[in-house]
Design a protein around this motif. Structure first.
Motif, PDB file in Angstrom:
ATOM      1  N   GLY A 208       0.804  -1.212   0.000  1.00  0.00           N
ATOM      2  CA  GLY A 208       0.000   0.000   0.000  1.00  0.00           C
ATOM      3  C   GLY A 208       0.840   1.267   0.000  1.00  0.00           C
ATOM      4  O   GLY A 208       0.586   2.196  -0.770  1.00  0.00           O
ATOM      5  N   TYR A 209       1.863   1.314   0.840  1.00  0.00           N
ATOM      6  CA  TYR A 209       2.750   2.486   0.871  1.00  0.00           C
ATOM      7  C   TYR A 209       3.439   2.658  -0.480  1.00  0.00           C
ATOM      8  O   TYR A 209       3.517   3.770  -1.024  1.00  0.00           O
ATOM      9  CB  TYR A 209       3.820   2.325   1.956  1.00  0.00           C
ATOM     10  CG  TYR A 209       3.382   2.647   3.369  1.00  0.00           C
ATOM     11  CD1 TYR A 209       2.040   2.737   3.724  1.00  0.00           C
ATOM     12  CD2 TYR A 209       4.323   2.862   4.376  1.00  0.00           C
ATOM     13  CE1 TYR A 209       1.655   3.030   5.022  1.00  0.00           C
ATOM     14  CE2 TYR A 209       3.956   3.161   5.684  1.00  0.00           C
ATOM     15  CZ  TYR A 209       2.611   3.234   5.999  1.00  0.00           C
ATOM     16  OH  TYR A 209       2.244   3.526   7.295  1.00  0.00           O
ATOM     17  N   GLY A 210       3.978   1.558  -1.000  1.00  0.00           N
ATOM     18  CA  GLY A 210       4.701   1.624  -2.271  1.00  0.00           C
ATOM     19  C   GLY A 210       3.806   2.085  -3.412  1.00  0.00           C
ATOM     20  O   GLY A 210       4.230   2.846  -4.294  1.00  0.00           O
ATOM     21  N   LEU A 211       2.559   1.642  -3.390  1.00  0.00           N
ATOM     22  CA  LEU A 211       1.589   2.059  -4.413  1.00  0.00           C
ATOM     23  C   LEU A 211       1.424   3.573  -4.407  1.00  0.00           C
ATOM     24  O   LEU A 211       1.437   4.223  -5.461  1.00  0.00           O
ATOM     25  CB  LEU A 211       0.248   1.376  -4.143  1.00  0.00           C
ATOM     26  CG  LEU A 211      -0.959   1.817  -4.971  1.00  0.00           C
ATOM     27  CD1 LEU A 211      -0.745   1.511  -6.440  1.00  0.00           C
ATOM     28  CD2 LEU A 211      -2.229   1.134  -4.450  1.00  0.00           C
ATOM     29  N   VAL A 212       1.279   4.137  -3.222  1.00  0.00           N
ATOM     30  CA  VAL A 212       1.075   5.579  -3.118  1.00  0.00           C
ATOM     31  C   VAL A 212       2.358   6.342  -3.455  1.00  0.00           C
ATOM     32  O   VAL A 212       2.316   7.401  -4.094  1.00  0.00           O
ATOM     33  CB  VAL A 212       0.551   5.957  -1.723  1.00  0.00           C
ATOM     34  CG1 VAL A 212       0.361   7.467  -1.600  1.00  0.00           C
ATOM     35  CG2 VAL A 212      -0.788   5.253  -1.450  1.00  0.00           C
ATOM     36  N   LEU A 232     -10.605   7.137  -4.864  1.00  0.00           N
ATOM     37  CA  LEU A 232     -11.382   5.907  -4.735  1.00  0.00           C
ATOM     38  C   LEU A 232     -10.426   4.766  -4.448  1.00  0.00           C
ATOM     39  O   LEU A 232      -9.424   4.598  -5.157  1.00  0.00           O
ATOM     40  CB  LEU A 232     -12.152   5.619  -6.018  1.00  0.00           C
ATOM     41  CG  LEU A 232     -13.088   6.708  -6.543  1.00  0.00           C
ATOM     42  CD1 LEU A 232     -13.712   6.277  -7.870  1.00  0.00           C
ATOM     43  CD2 LEU A 232     -14.184   7.009  -5.519  1.00  0.00           C
ATOM     44  N   VAL A 233     -10.721   3.971  -3.422  1.00  0.00           N
ATOM     45  CA  VAL A 233      -9.923   2.794  -3.087  1.00  0.00           C
ATOM     46  C   VAL A 233     -10.872   1.615  -2.950  1.00  0.00           C
ATOM     47  O   VAL A 233     -11.879   1.697  -2.240  1.00  0.00           O
ATOM     48  CB  VAL A 233      -9.143   2.988  -1.766  1.00  0.00           C
ATOM     49  CG1 VAL A 233      -8.334   1.733  -1.442  1.00  0.00           C
ATOM     50  CG2 VAL A 233      -8.232   4.210  -1.851  1.00  0.00           C
ATOM     51  N   THR A 243      -2.853   1.693   1.783  1.00  0.00           N
ATOM     52  CA  THR A 243      -2.972   2.707   0.736  1.00  0.00           C
ATOM     53  C   THR A 243      -3.707   3.920   1.284  1.00  0.00           C
ATOM     54  O   THR A 243      -3.272   5.071   1.114  1.00  0.00           O
ATOM     55  CB  THR A 243      -3.724   2.136  -0.486  1.00  0.00           C
ATOM     56  OG1 THR A 243      -2.952   1.080  -1.073  1.00  0.00           O
ATOM     57  CG2 THR A 243      -3.983   3.213  -1.534  1.00  0.00           C
ATOM     58  N   ILE A 244      -4.824   3.670   1.967  1.00  0.00           N
ATOM     59  CA  ILE A 244      -5.595   4.760   2.573  1.00  0.00           C
ATOM     60  C   ILE A 244      -4.750   5.501   3.610  1.00  0.00           C
ATOM     61  O   ILE A 244      -4.745   6.740   3.661  1.00  0.00           O
ATOM     62  CB  ILE A 244      -6.894   4.211   3.202  1.00  0.00           C
ATOM     63  CG1 ILE A 244      -7.851   3.728   2.107  1.00  0.00           C
ATOM     64  CG2 ILE A 244      -7.568   5.267   4.079  1.00  0.00           C
ATOM     65  CD1 ILE A 244      -9.061   2.968   2.622  1.00  0.00           C
ATOM     66  N   GLU A 245      -4.029   4.768   4.437  1.00  0.00           N
ATOM     67  CA  GLU A 245      -3.203   5.404   5.469  1.00  0.00           C
ATOM     68  C   GLU A 245      -2.188   6.360   4.862  1.00  0.00           C
ATOM     69  O   GLU A 245      -2.018   7.504   5.321  1.00  0.00           O
ATOM     70  CB  GLU A 245      -2.483   4.329   6.290  1.00  0.00           C
ATOM     71  CG  GLU A 245      -1.601   4.892   7.402  1.00  0.00           C
ATOM     72  CD  GLU A 245      -1.032   3.793   8.277  1.00  0.00           C
ATOM     73  OE1 GLU A 245      -1.796   3.205   9.063  1.00  0.00           O
ATOM     74  OE2 GLU A 245       0.178   3.514   8.168  1.00  0.00           O
ATOM     75  N   GLY A 269     -14.928  11.850   3.662  1.00  0.00           N
ATOM     76  CA  GLY A 269     -13.572  11.319   3.611  1.00  0.00           C
ATOM     77  C   GLY A 269     -13.274  10.382   4.767  1.00  0.00           C
ATOM     78  O   GLY A 269     -13.880  10.467   5.843  1.00  0.00           O
ATOM     79  N   ILE A 270     -12.332   9.476   4.538  1.00  0.00           N
ATOM     80  CA  ILE A 270     -11.893   8.531   5.568  1.00  0.00           C
ATOM     81  C   ILE A 270     -10.629   9.093   6.198  1.00  0.00           C
ATOM     82  O   ILE A 270      -9.613   9.279   5.524  1.00  0.00           O
ATOM     83  CB  ILE A 270     -11.621   7.138   4.951  1.00  0.00           C
ATOM     84  CG1 ILE A 270     -12.899   6.575   4.326  1.00  0.00           C
ATOM     85  CG2 ILE A 270     -11.072   6.183   6.008  1.00  0.00           C
ATOM     86  CD1 ILE A 270     -12.683   5.333   3.482  1.00  0.00           C
ATOM     87  N   ASP A 271     -10.699   9.403   7.494  1.00  0.00           N
ATOM     88  CA  ASP A 271      -9.527   9.918   8.199  1.00  0.00           C
ATOM     89  C   ASP A 271      -8.888   8.799   9.024  1.00  0.00           C
ATOM     90  O   ASP A 271      -9.308   7.635   8.956  1.00  0.00           O
ATOM     91  CB  ASP A 271      -9.902  11.114   9.073  1.00  0.00           C
ATOM     92  CG  ASP A 271     -10.977  10.796  10.107  1.00  0.00           C
ATOM     93  OD1 ASP A 271     -11.189   9.607  10.415  1.00  0.00           O
ATOM     94  OD2 ASP A 271     -11.622  11.739  10.609  1.00  0.00           O
ATOM     95  N   ALA A 272      -7.881   9.141   9.812  1.00  0.00           N
ATOM     96  CA  ALA A 272      -7.138   8.136  10.571  1.00  0.00           C
ATOM     97  C   ALA A 272      -8.029   7.395  11.565  1.00  0.00           C
ATOM     98  O   ALA A 272      -7.903   6.178  11.753  1.00  0.00           O
ATOM     99  CB  ALA A 272      -5.966   8.788  11.292  1.00  0.00           C
ATOM    100  N   GLU A 273      -8.949   8.112  12.210  1.00  0.00           N
ATOM    101  CA  GLU A 273      -9.848   7.465  13.175  1.00  0.00           C
ATOM    102  C   GLU A 273     -10.772   6.476  12.477  1.00  0.00           C
ATOM    103  O   GLU A 273     -10.986   5.353  12.957  1.00  0.00           O
ATOM    104  CB  GLU A 273     -10.684   8.532  13.891  1.00  0.00           C
ATOM    105  CG  GLU A 273     -11.719   7.942  14.862  1.00  0.00           C
ATOM    106  CD  GLU A 273     -12.773   8.966  15.276  1.00  0.00           C
ATOM    107  OE1 GLU A 273     -13.971   8.663  15.122  1.00  0.00           O
ATOM    108  OE2 GLU A 273     -12.381  10.042  15.744  1.00  0.00           O
TER     109      GLU A 273
END
Length: 452
Positions: A208-212, A232-233, A243-245, A269-273
Motif C-alpha cells: 500500500g505504501y509503495g503504491l502511493v 477511490l480505493v 494505501t488509505i493510510e 472522507g476517511i480519516d485516521a480514526e
C-alpha cells in the motif's frame, strides 16, 4: 513467428486458462518492438519459455476440522522463472484458486520482481481453502498440512513464498512454524514473518505504501501532487488499508473502501480514526464493511451485484482510483465511468485488476495509468529486503526500510519513463514500458544462462 501466432500457440497449450492468457497477451502485445530489434529472442524462444512454468506442483491437502471431519483441498506452487534469483511470490488461500489464476500471478511476478532491481525470480502458490469462517485451530491444522508437502519444494535460496489474499500474519506464522519443525532449521524461507521473529518492519504496509509512493511520482512527473485529491480505493485488506493510510498522510482524501459484499462511500472522507475502525471491523471482528455505516452517518453502503458488468464504486466522481481488491474489478463500463468523471490517475494495488479493454480506455483518454507489476511492487521489494536482513542476520529500523522502499518505487517509476522514451512510446505509457523493462532484464539473463 508473429505475435498473434505466438499467442495462438500459447493459447492451444493452455486451454481454458483465461486469466493466464490475459496476462501473457498484455506482455506479448507490449514487447513487439523489442522482438523486432532483437531477433535473437525469437530464435531462443524466450517468450515461449517465459510462458511455460519451470515447475508446476499440485498436491492434495488433508486436514481435520473442529468436528473431527476429514477435509480435502488442493494445493499448488507454480515456480515460473528463476533467471534472476530464487522463485519469489505469495501464497493465496481462496476458493477461486486454480491453476490459471496462479499461473497468471506467477507470470506477472516475473516482471514485477525484475522491476524491483532485486535478485528475485517469479513464483506463486496457494490452495482452494477458504479461511473465512474457520477457527484459528482449523487454520493452523490446514497450514500445517499444506506445509507438509510444500516444504519439499522451497528453501532459502530456492523458493521463498510470502502472503497474499487469505494468507496474512497468522497464516505465515503457522506455515513458518511447520517448516521449522519439518526441516529443523530457522531460515528466511517465508517472508511476511512477525518482526520479532525474523520479519521486516514495514512489510505489512509495503504494498500500500509503495503504491502511493509510485502514484506520487506519477503526479510529480506532470507537475502535480496527491495533496487535496479525492481518491477511490477498493478492497479492505492490508493493501487497501495501508494505501488509505499513506494517502491520508500525504494530504489526499480517500472516500471509499469495499469487500466482497459491497462498498461504502463516505463523502466526508476517511480519516485516521475511521481507518482504525475499518481495521477493527476487518481484522479484529472479521466482519463486513457494511458495519462502517453503523458508526458513521456520513457514509452510504451499496451491495455489490456479482452478475453485473460494472461496479458502482467506480461511478463516484474522484481524481484518482486505486483498485486494491482483485483481478478484473475495473471493466469496460467502469473505465468509461472513471474517464467521464475526469479521473486523473489509476494505479493498481491488486494484480491485473483492470481488463484489457478498460486499459485501452485509459490509454486513449491520456489518463495516467500504471499496471500492478510496476506500482504494487513495494510488497515484494520489502520481502526482498526481509530476505537480505535474514541472510545478514541484521534488522533495519522502520525509517531505513521505508527510505529503501521509497527509493525502489522511484527507481521503478523512473525506469519506466526512461524505457518509454527509449522505445518511443506514447507519453507516460507505464504499462508497455514496465513490460519492456522487465522482459529485457529477464530475457538477457535467460540468454546468458543458455537453454536449459
Amino acid at each position: 513467428m508473429s505475435e498473434n501466432e505466438l499467442l495462438d500457440q500459447i493459447a492451444k497449450r493452455n486451454p481454458h486458462e483465461s486469466e493466464f492468457l490475459q496476462a501473457v497477451e498484455e506482455v506479448v502485445s507490449s514487447v513487439g518492438k523489442v522482438l523486432r530489434k532483437h531477433p535473437e529472442y525469437h530464435q531462443l524462444k524466450i517468450l515461449e519459455r517465459m510462458a511455460e512454468p519451470e515447475r508446476l506442483i499440485s498436491f492434495r491437502v488433508n486436514w481435520l476440522d473442529d468436528e473431527g471431519n476429514v477435509q480435502v483441498n488442493r494445493g499448488y506452487r507454480i515456480q515460473m522463472n528463476s533467471a534472476l534469483g530464487p522463485y519469489k511470490g505469495g501464497l493465496r488461500f481462496h476458493p477461486s484458486v486454480n491453476q490459471s489464476i496462479l499461473k497468471f500471478l506467477a507470470f506477472e511476478q516475473i516482471f514485477k520482481n525484475a522491476l524491483t532491481g532485486l535478485p528475485l525470480g517469479g513464483g506463486k502458490g496457494g490452495a482452494d481453502f477458504d479461511p473465512k469462517g474457520k477457527s484459528d485451530q482449523e487454520i493452523m491444522r490446514f497450514c500445517q498440512a499444506f506445509m507438509t508437502e510444500l516444504y519439499r519444494h522451497i528453501g532459502h535460496f530456492t523458493d521463498v513464498p510470502a502472503g497474499d489474499i487469505g494468507v496474512g500474519g497468522r497464516e505465515i506464522g503457522y506455515l513458518f512454524g511447520a517448516y521449522k519443525k519439518l526441516q529443523n532449521e530457522f531460515t528466511g524461507v517465508l517472508t511476511g514473518k512477525g518482526h520479532k521473529w525474523g520479519g521486516s518492519l514495514i512489510r505489512p504496509e509495503a504494498t500500500g505504501y509503495g503504491l502511493v509512493y509510485f502514484a506520487e511520482n506519477m503526479m510529480s512527473s506532470v507537475g502535480d501532487t496527491l495533496k487535496g485529491k479525492t481518491c477511490l480505493v477498493s478492497g479492505a485488506g492490508n493493501v487497501a488499508q495501508y494505501t488509505i493510510e499513506k494517502l491520508i498522510q500525504l494530504g489526499a482524501k480517500p472516500i471509499t473502501v469495499s469487500d466482497s459484499s459491497g462498498f461504502i462511500y463516505d463523502k466526508d472522507g476517511i480519516d485516521a480514526e475511521k481507518l482504525e475502525h475499518i481495521n477493527y471491523i476487518k481484522n479484529v471482528c472479521r466482519g463486513r464493511i457494511a458495519e462502517y455505516t453503523e458508526k458513521y452517518e456520513s457514509a452510504e453502503y451499496t451491495d455489490t451485484d456479482p452478475s453485473a458488468d460494472f461496479n458502482s464504486l467506480w461511478k463516484i466522481k474522484a481524481d484518482c482510483a486505486f483498485p486494491c481488491a482483485t483481478q478484473n474489478e475495473i471493466l469496460l463500463k467502469d473505465a468509461k465511468s472513471l474517464t467521464k468523471n475526469g479521473v486523473k490517475l489509476v494505479a493498481e494495488g491488486a494484480n491485473m485488476p483492470t481488463s484489457a479493454d478498460a486499459i485501452d480506455i485509459f490509454q486513449e483518454s491520456k489518463t495516467l495509468y500504471a499496471p500492478g507489476k510496476a506500482c504494487n511492487a513495494g510488497g515484494v521489494a520489502v520481502s526482498g529486503l526481509e530476505m537480505t536482513q535474514n541472510r545478514m542476520g541484521v534488522y533495519w529500523t522502520r525509517e531505513e526500510v521505508d527510505e529503501r522502499l521509497k527509493n525502489i518505487m522511484k527507481r521503478i517509476h523512473d525506469d519506466c519513463l526512461k524505457t518509454a522514451k527509449e522505445y518511443e512510446l506514447s507519453d507516460h505509457n507505464y504499462m508497455e514500458a514496465a513490460n519492456i523493462f522487465g522482459f529485457l532484464k529477464v530475457a538477457d539473463a535467460m540468454k546468458a544462462q543458455g537453454v536449459f
